[in-house]
Write an enzyme that holds these catalytic residues in place. Structure first.
Site, PDB file in Angstrom:
ATOM      1  N   ASP A 266       1.397  -4.532   8.725  1.00 55.35           N
ATOM      2  CA  ASP A 266       0.236  -3.662   8.550  1.00 55.35           C
ATOM      3  C   ASP A 266      -0.988  -4.577   8.448  1.00 55.35           C
ATOM      4  O   ASP A 266      -1.116  -5.358   7.496  1.00 55.35           O
ATOM      5  CB  ASP A 266       0.416  -2.804   7.286  1.00 55.35           C
ATOM      6  CG  ASP A 266      -0.725  -1.818   7.084  1.00 55.35           C
ATOM      7  OD1 ASP A 266      -1.832  -2.051   7.620  1.00 55.35           O
ATOM      8  OD2 ASP A 266      -0.524  -0.819   6.376  1.00 55.35           O
TER       9      ASP A 266
ATOM     10  N   PHE B  44       0.864  -1.182   0.000  1.00 53.50           N
ATOM     11  CA  PHE B  44       0.000   0.000   0.000  1.00 53.50           C
ATOM     12  C   PHE B  44       0.901   1.233   0.000  1.00 53.50           C
ATOM     13  O   PHE B  44       1.879   1.298   0.748  1.00 53.50           O
ATOM     14  CB  PHE B  44      -0.941  -0.011   1.204  1.00 53.50           C
ATOM     15  CG  PHE B  44      -2.004   1.041   1.101  1.00 53.50           C
ATOM     16  CD1 PHE B  44      -3.079   0.874   0.235  1.00 53.50           C
ATOM     17  CD2 PHE B  44      -1.921   2.220   1.826  1.00 53.50           C
ATOM     18  CE1 PHE B  44      -4.050   1.860   0.102  1.00 53.50           C
ATOM     19  CE2 PHE B  44      -2.892   3.205   1.697  1.00 53.50           C
ATOM     20  CZ  PHE B  44      -3.960   3.028   0.840  1.00 53.50           C
TER      21      PHE B  44
ATOM     22  N   ARG C  60     -13.002  -4.264  -6.826  1.00 52.65           N
ATOM     23  CA  ARG C  60     -12.760  -4.974  -5.563  1.00 52.65           C
ATOM     24  C   ARG C  60     -14.035  -4.974  -4.728  1.00 52.65           C
ATOM     25  O   ARG C  60     -14.728  -3.966  -4.643  1.00 52.65           O
ATOM     26  CB  ARG C  60     -11.648  -4.190  -4.861  1.00 52.65           C
ATOM     27  CG  ARG C  60     -11.145  -4.714  -3.557  1.00 52.65           C
ATOM     28  CD  ARG C  60     -10.011  -3.839  -3.059  1.00 52.65           C
ATOM     29  NE  ARG C  60     -10.508  -2.597  -2.452  1.00 52.65           N
ATOM     30  CZ  ARG C  60      -9.874  -1.888  -1.521  1.00 52.65           C
ATOM     31  NH1 ARG C  60      -8.691  -2.289  -1.107  1.00 52.65           N
ATOM     32  NH2 ARG C  60     -10.379  -0.789  -1.018  1.00 52.65           N
TER      33      ARG C  60
ATOM     34  N   TYR D  27     -11.146   2.064  10.547  1.00 51.48           N
ATOM     35  CA  TYR D  27     -12.378   2.383   9.806  1.00 51.48           C
ATOM     36  C   TYR D  27     -12.788   1.324   8.792  1.00 51.48           C
ATOM     37  O   TYR D  27     -13.778   1.476   8.098  1.00 51.48           O
ATOM     38  CB  TYR D  27     -12.244   3.744   9.111  1.00 51.48           C
ATOM     39  CG  TYR D  27     -10.971   3.945   8.315  1.00 51.48           C
ATOM     40  CD1 TYR D  27     -10.814   3.387   7.062  1.00 51.48           C
ATOM     41  CD2 TYR D  27      -9.925   4.704   8.831  1.00 51.48           C
ATOM     42  CE1 TYR D  27      -9.660   3.583   6.333  1.00 51.48           C
ATOM     43  CE2 TYR D  27      -8.762   4.910   8.109  1.00 51.48           C
ATOM     44  CZ  TYR D  27      -8.635   4.343   6.867  1.00 51.48           C
ATOM     45  OH  TYR D  27      -7.482   4.526   6.149  1.00 51.48           O
ATOM     46  N   LYS D  28     -11.988   0.254   8.674  1.00 52.71           N
ATOM     47  CA  LYS D  28     -12.335  -0.761   7.677  1.00 52.71           C
ATOM     48  C   LYS D  28     -13.206  -1.834   8.342  1.00 52.71           C
ATOM     49  O   LYS D  28     -14.345  -1.570   8.704  1.00 52.71           O
ATOM     50  CB  LYS D  28     -11.071  -1.356   7.075  1.00 52.71           C
ATOM     51  CG  LYS D  28     -10.204  -0.326   6.353  1.00 52.71           C
ATOM     52  CD  LYS D  28      -8.945  -0.987   5.819  1.00 52.71           C
ATOM     53  CE  LYS D  28      -7.990   0.006   5.210  1.00 52.71           C
ATOM     54  NZ  LYS D  28      -8.470   0.592   3.966  1.00 52.71           N
TER      55      LYS D  28
HETATM   56  C1  LIG Z   1      -2.717  -1.462   3.936  1.00 50.03           C
HETATM   57  C2  LIG Z   1      -3.151  -0.072   4.280  1.00 50.03           C
HETATM   58  N1  LIG Z   1      -2.403   0.668   5.120  1.00 50.03           N
HETATM   59  C3  LIG Z   1      -2.758   1.924   5.444  1.00 50.03           C
HETATM   60  C4  LIG Z   1      -3.913   2.493   4.929  1.00 50.03           C
HETATM   61  C5  LIG Z   1      -4.331   3.895   5.226  1.00 50.03           C
HETATM   62  O1  LIG Z   1      -3.707   4.505   6.270  1.00 50.03           O
HETATM   63  P1  LIG Z   1      -4.300   5.852   6.896  1.00 50.03           P
HETATM   64  O2  LIG Z   1      -5.461   5.466   7.745  1.00 50.03           O
HETATM   65  O3  LIG Z   1      -3.174   6.426   7.623  1.00 50.03           O
HETATM   66  O4  LIG Z   1      -4.806   6.709   5.792  1.00 50.03           O
HETATM   67  C6  LIG Z   1      -4.713   1.749   4.069  1.00 50.03           C
HETATM   68  C7  LIG Z   1      -5.954   2.361   3.522  1.00 50.03           C
HETATM   69  O5  LIG Z   1      -6.653   1.851   2.718  1.00 50.03           O
HETATM   70  C8  LIG Z   1      -4.321   0.439   3.741  1.00 50.03           C
HETATM   71  O6  LIG Z   1      -5.047  -0.295   2.900  1.00 50.03           O
END
Ligand SMILES: Cc1ncc(COP(=O)(O)O)c(C=O)c1O
Length: 406
Positions: free
Chosen positions: A193, A124, A365, A218-219
């Site tokens: 992550d 990402f 997706r 938030y996911k």
């Molecule tokens: C693997 C991954 N890491 C980090 C993030 C986003 O990070 P942040 O909440 O700091 O915008 C996402 C967002 O989709 C993600 O898919």
């Protein structure tokens, strides 16, 4: 192939079906984007009302003590810990995933003088961007290897291995235990992550020997737009890591107002500033929406939804190529397909009430969130997709208009 009546029967027999009632799901919408923004838990609506009117409105600043605001990062962290196989004192809620990545990369880098920060090409992009900045600051060399070569590249120069457990686009999943063990054997730390893993796939961080991790609120955790993120540090490492962002909330005595910095013991040192309480309350409701559902049952349903989705698309929409792994042990809880008109197809689906998302350059997706998604949803979504492909409606120029967020 399954019929609509059979899909409905599967929903009726589904022991997780009652959890759907915990969420506000708009009439006529099939929501397949809970891997990007989880649906709104009904409890969050009441909780936000109480937070604003009673806690902020009436109790005012006293709420930091009387309503448990000040303990929220640890309290919600402990609830997330239960979902990811960590001890309650190993997870804390703070900042964003991007900021937490920075904090842990820089802190971990100081533990050895090895020169390499190793990560995956196509990770990402925030992970890659944060890694490049952190590498520049710490003097590390950022090594970006193709996915297939990452494990072989771990060696005596590796300081830290930074990987996303479930790939945001393809849903490919790394073997956390195997990769962590390999890095450990080479003397390197691993930072995971978990943005597409927490609340989505069964995780056992302690069992898998995980040392460091971050993830989004938030996911799959349903914490609301821009919800605070979490970070995990294995107990054994906590007091060895010095946080690079030394805010007062991570101080041993924030209310002593001293000029010197003394890190709080344990995970608390990774707090930086004042917790955003409205967002923290929403995240707590989101995490609590898992209460009573075990991750193994959720995962078993995710696998069944995935199989149904893939089989229906294979049978009815052969022009779409599935890029997510067939083996459940090698993937997360979303399913992705390649199509040359992926963006337009996605917009046409949204216009027909099926919300998924597009990932550049050519991927559509769909998030599979077993807490609130059913078999009928998948059946109808593929039916609507077939209709859009049959009529070629996705080619309508209005579906090619791109907003800032895709
Ligand atoms: C693997 C991954 N890491 C980090 C993030 C986003 O990070 P942040 O909440 O700091 O915008 C996402 C967002 O989709 C993600 O898919």
């Amino acid at each position: 192939m399954i019929t609509l009546a059979q899909a409905r029967a599967l929903d009726e027999a589904d022991p997780l079906r009652p959890f759907r009632d915990r969420f506000f799901l708009p009439e006529g919408i099939i929501y397949l984007d809970g891997n990007s923004l989880g649906a709104l838990p009904k409890a969050a609506v009441a909780r936000q009302g109480a937070m604003v009117e009673e806690e902020w409105g009436s109790e005012l600043i006293r709420s930091w003590n009387t309503r448990g605001w000040i303990e929220a990062p640890q309290r919600i962290g402990a609830k997330i810990a239960a979902l990811i196989g960590a001890k309650p004192n190993e997870v804390i809620v703070a900042d964003s995933t991007s900021v937490n990545l920075f904090k842990l990369i820089v802190a971990a880098a100081a533990l050895s003088d090895r020169p390499s920060l190793l990560t995956e090409a196509g990770n990402f992009h925030t992970d890659l961007h944060i890694a490049s900045g952190a590498a520049e600051l710490t003097g590390l060399r950022l090594d970006i290897a193709p996915r297939a070569e990452v494990e072989a590249r771990i060696g005596p120069e590796t300081n830290l291995l930074l990987l996303t457990h479930v790939h945001y686009k393809s849903a490919d999943r790394f073997d956390m235990a195997g990769v962590t063990a390999r890095a450990k054997a080479a003397g390197a730390l691993t930072l995971w992550d978990l943005s597409h893993s927490a609340g989505a796939v069964p995780l056992d961080l302690n069992h898998d020997g995980a040392e460091l991790a971050v993830g989004c609120g938030y996911k799959y955790l349903n914490g609301g737009p821009g919800a605070p993120a979490f970070l995990y540090v294995a107990e054994s490492l906590q007091d060895r890591l010095m946080p690079p962002l030394r805010g007062w909330m991570g101080h041993a005595e924030p209310f002593a107002f001293t000029d010197d910095y003394r890190p709080a013991p344990g995970i608390d040192r990774f707090l930086v500033g004042t917790p955003p309480m409205l967002s923290m309350a929403a995240l707590e409701s989101g995490v609590e929406s898992f209460a009573g559902a075990d991750m193994d049952s959720l995962w078993a349903k995710s696998v069944a939804l995935f199989d149904l989705f893939r089989d229906l698309v294979e049978a009815h929409c052969p022009e779409l190529g599935c890029i997510s792994p067939g083996d459940p042990d090698r993937r997360g809880s979303h399913i992705s397909f390649r199509h040359p008109g992926a963006f337009e197809l996605c917009q046409a689906l949204i216009a027909d009430g099926v919300i998924g998302d597009f990932r550049a350059p050519d991927v559509v997706r769909f998030g599979l969130t077993p807490l609130y998604l059913g078999y009928e949803d998948v059946f109808v979504a593929v039916e609507r997709m077939r209709a859009i492909l049959d009529t070629g409606r996705w080619r309508d120029p209005r579906f090619a208009v791109r907003g800032k967020v895709t």
